[in-house]
Design a protein around this motif. Structure first.
Motif, PDB file in Angstrom:
ATOM      1  N   GLN A  57       0.838  -1.206   0.000  1.00  0.00           N
ATOM      2  CA  GLN A  57       0.000   0.000   0.000  1.00  0.00           C
ATOM      3  C   GLN A  57       0.871   1.254   0.000  1.00  0.00           C
ATOM      4  OE1 GLN A  57      -2.654   0.324   3.381  1.00  0.00           O
ATOM      5  NE2 GLN A  57      -2.741   2.547   3.202  1.00  0.00           N
ATOM      6  N   THR A  58       1.895   1.267   0.824  1.00  0.00           N
ATOM      7  CA  THR A  58       2.768   2.442   0.892  1.00  0.00           C
ATOM      8  C   THR A  58       3.593   2.600  -0.381  1.00  0.00           C
ATOM      9  OG1 THR A  58       4.495   1.200   2.065  1.00  0.00           O
ATOM     10  CG2 THR A  58       2.881   2.373   3.404  1.00  0.00           C
ATOM     11  N   ILE A  59       4.008   1.490  -0.981  1.00  0.00           N
ATOM     12  CA  ILE A  59       4.728   1.553  -2.255  1.00  0.00           C
ATOM     13  C   ILE A  59       3.854   2.207  -3.316  1.00  0.00           C
ATOM     14  CG2 ILE A  59       5.597   0.159  -4.180  1.00  0.00           C
ATOM     15  CD1 ILE A  59       6.689  -1.815  -2.082  1.00  0.00           C
ATOM     16  N   MET A  66       7.339  12.179  -4.367  1.00  0.00           N
ATOM     17  CA  MET A  66       7.272  13.437  -3.616  1.00  0.00           C
ATOM     18  C   MET A  66       6.277  13.288  -2.464  1.00  0.00           C
ATOM     19  SD  MET A  66       7.459  16.240  -6.701  1.00  0.00           S
ATOM     20  CE  MET A  66       6.216  15.437  -7.717  1.00  0.00           C
ATOM     21  N   VAL A  67       6.586  12.367  -1.565  1.00  0.00           N
ATOM     22  CA  VAL A  67       5.714  12.048  -0.434  1.00  0.00           C
ATOM     23  C   VAL A  67       6.489  12.249   0.855  1.00  0.00           C
ATOM     24  CG1 VAL A  67       4.370  10.230   0.681  1.00  0.00           C
ATOM     25  CG2 VAL A  67       4.423  10.365  -1.813  1.00  0.00           C
ATOM     26  N   ARG A  68       5.891  12.952   1.792  1.00  0.00           N
ATOM     27  CA  ARG A  68       6.520  13.103   3.108  1.00  0.00           C
ATOM     28  C   ARG A  68       6.266  11.812   3.903  1.00  0.00           C
ATOM     29  NH1 ARG A  68       7.621  18.034   5.492  1.00  0.00           N
ATOM     30  NH2 ARG A  68       6.694  17.285   7.424  1.00  0.00           N
ATOM     31  N   ILE A  69       7.356  11.143   4.277  1.00  0.00           N
ATOM     32  CA  ILE A  69       7.227   9.853   4.953  1.00  0.00           C
ATOM     33  C   ILE A  69       6.467  10.000   6.271  1.00  0.00           C
ATOM     34  CG2 ILE A  69       8.468   7.871   5.863  1.00  0.00           C
ATOM     35  CD1 ILE A  69       8.637   8.301   2.790  1.00  0.00           C
ATOM     36  N   VAL A 124       3.187   7.808   7.152  1.00  0.00           N
ATOM     37  CA  VAL A 124       3.076   6.919   8.317  1.00  0.00           C
ATOM     38  C   VAL A 124       1.890   7.312   9.196  1.00  0.00           C
ATOM     39  CG1 VAL A 124       4.258   6.100  10.397  1.00  0.00           C
ATOM     40  CG2 VAL A 124       5.541   6.399   8.284  1.00  0.00           C
ATOM     41  N   SER A 125       1.551   8.593   9.222  1.00  0.00           N
ATOM     42  CA  SER A 125       0.440   9.047  10.065  1.00  0.00           C
ATOM     43  C   SER A 125      -0.891   8.438   9.647  1.00  0.00           C
ATOM     44  CB  SER A 125       0.343  10.579  10.037  1.00  0.00           C
ATOM     45  OG  SER A 125      -0.093  11.035   8.766  1.00  0.00           O
ATOM     46  N   GLU A 150       9.471   1.663   9.440  1.00  0.00           N
ATOM     47  CA  GLU A 150      10.735   1.831   8.726  1.00  0.00           C
ATOM     48  C   GLU A 150      11.484   0.497   8.654  1.00  0.00           C
ATOM     49  OE1 GLU A 150      14.179   4.641   7.516  1.00  0.00           O
ATOM     50  OE2 GLU A 150      12.219   5.283   8.222  1.00  0.00           O
ATOM     51  N   LYS A 151      11.540  -0.222   9.753  1.00  0.00           N
ATOM     52  CA  LYS A 151      12.241  -1.507   9.802  1.00  0.00           C
ATOM     53  C   LYS A 151      11.576  -2.509   8.855  1.00  0.00           C
ATOM     54  CE  LYS A 151      13.727  -5.105  13.043  1.00  0.00           C
ATOM     55  NZ  LYS A 151      13.726  -5.543  14.475  1.00  0.00           N
ATOM     56  N   ARG A 152      10.277  -2.555   8.878  1.00  0.00           N
ATOM     57  CA  ARG A 152       9.514  -3.479   8.020  1.00  0.00           C
ATOM     58  C   ARG A 152       9.687  -3.119   6.547  1.00  0.00           C
ATOM     59  NH1 ARG A 152       3.319  -4.535   9.774  1.00  0.00           N
ATOM     60  NH2 ARG A 152       2.428  -5.291   7.804  1.00  0.00           N
TER      61      ARG A 152
END
Length: 257
Positions: free
Chosen positions: A158-160, A169-172, A176-177, A187-189
């Motif tokens: 989903q995040t990909i 151009m996405v603020r991580i 995550v929010s 981040e680890k995953r």
């Protein structure tokens, strides 16, 4: 140079983008830019080497290459031939117990991950056949024997998709929010499954998108601003690391993947 693309069998489609055969009759050099796909290569003829940061190395017969942030030159000697497995972003993880960020920036002999005996069996089988479809069948049997998880990680996928839709151009922090997970575990995953951090992954997506959609009628500074770069010096530095050339040199002359 002969290049053939083939799609994977249905059961592997969630993980593998395509297979690519490269055969060189007289020798050639490919400039390979950073991408979001882990690649596995099976050389079945000839000699192939790579060059990173000016250092040349002959490659083993069977190699897995992690994500990287810099350009890589692949040299095929005359009569060299290889079959590449191009995984989808995050698609290689179900085939390995090791976290994929451990191979970031390197090309590693597959022996180091699964043992020499199994790799030798695959190499011998590939050398005994002369048909592309037979070689694909051999590699697919091998991949299916290594498939530890039948499904890709839905949260990371989903995040990909969000990063790619946003052209990198996405603020991580903002991303995550929206997820049911805190930043450090995410981040680890993400690193374990994709092979790099969300920030580096986004950087690769951003620069590839700029290059693939470059219009020579548009001012390069304007193109950089549209890609989210507000510092021209930063853009040129990133671009040189990514391609090995200045933007001007690259768009005038280069052939790349």
């Amino acid at each position: 140079m002969k290049m053939e693309r083939h799609l994977p069998a249905d059961i592997l489609k969630p993980f593998v983008e395509h297979y690519l055969f490269i055969e060189s009759e007289q020798g050639m050099e490919n400039r390979v830019l950073p991408d979001t796909s882990v690649v596995m290569s099976f050389r079945y003829r000839g000699t192939i080497s790579d060059e990173v940061a000016g250092i040349k190395n002959n490659l083993p017969g069977t190699v897995i290459t992690g994500l990287r942030k810099s350009v890589r030159l692949i040299n095929y000697l005359a009569q060299a031939a290889t079959l590449l497995v191009i995984f989808k972003p995050g698609g290689a993880a179900p085939f390995f117990k090791e976290p994929l960020h451990e191979i970031f920036g390197v090309s590693l002999a597959l022996d180091d991950l699964i043992g020499r005996q199994k790799v030798a069996e695959i190499e011998e089988q590939l050398n005994e056949v002369n048909d592309s479809f037979q070689r694909i069948a051999i590699v697919e049997r091998f991949l299916l024997s290594r498939l530890y998880h039948a499904k890709a990680d839905s949260l990371i996928q989903q995040t990909i998709r969000q990063i790619r839709m946003g052209k990198g151009m996405v603020r991580i922090k903002d991303l995550v929010s929206t997820l049911p997970i805190s930043h450090d575990p995410f981040e680890k995953r993400f690193r374990k499954i994709t092979g790099t951090s969300p920030k580096q992954f986004s950087s690769i997506v951003r620069l590839r998108n700029l290059i693939e959609n470059y219009n020579p009628t548009v001012d390069l500074t304007e193109a950089a601003l549209s890609a989210g770069y507000f510092d021209q010096a930063h853009f040129i530095k990133d671009f040189r690391t990514f391609t090995g050339q200045t933007p001007y040199e690259f768009f005038r002359s280069t052939i790349y993947w």
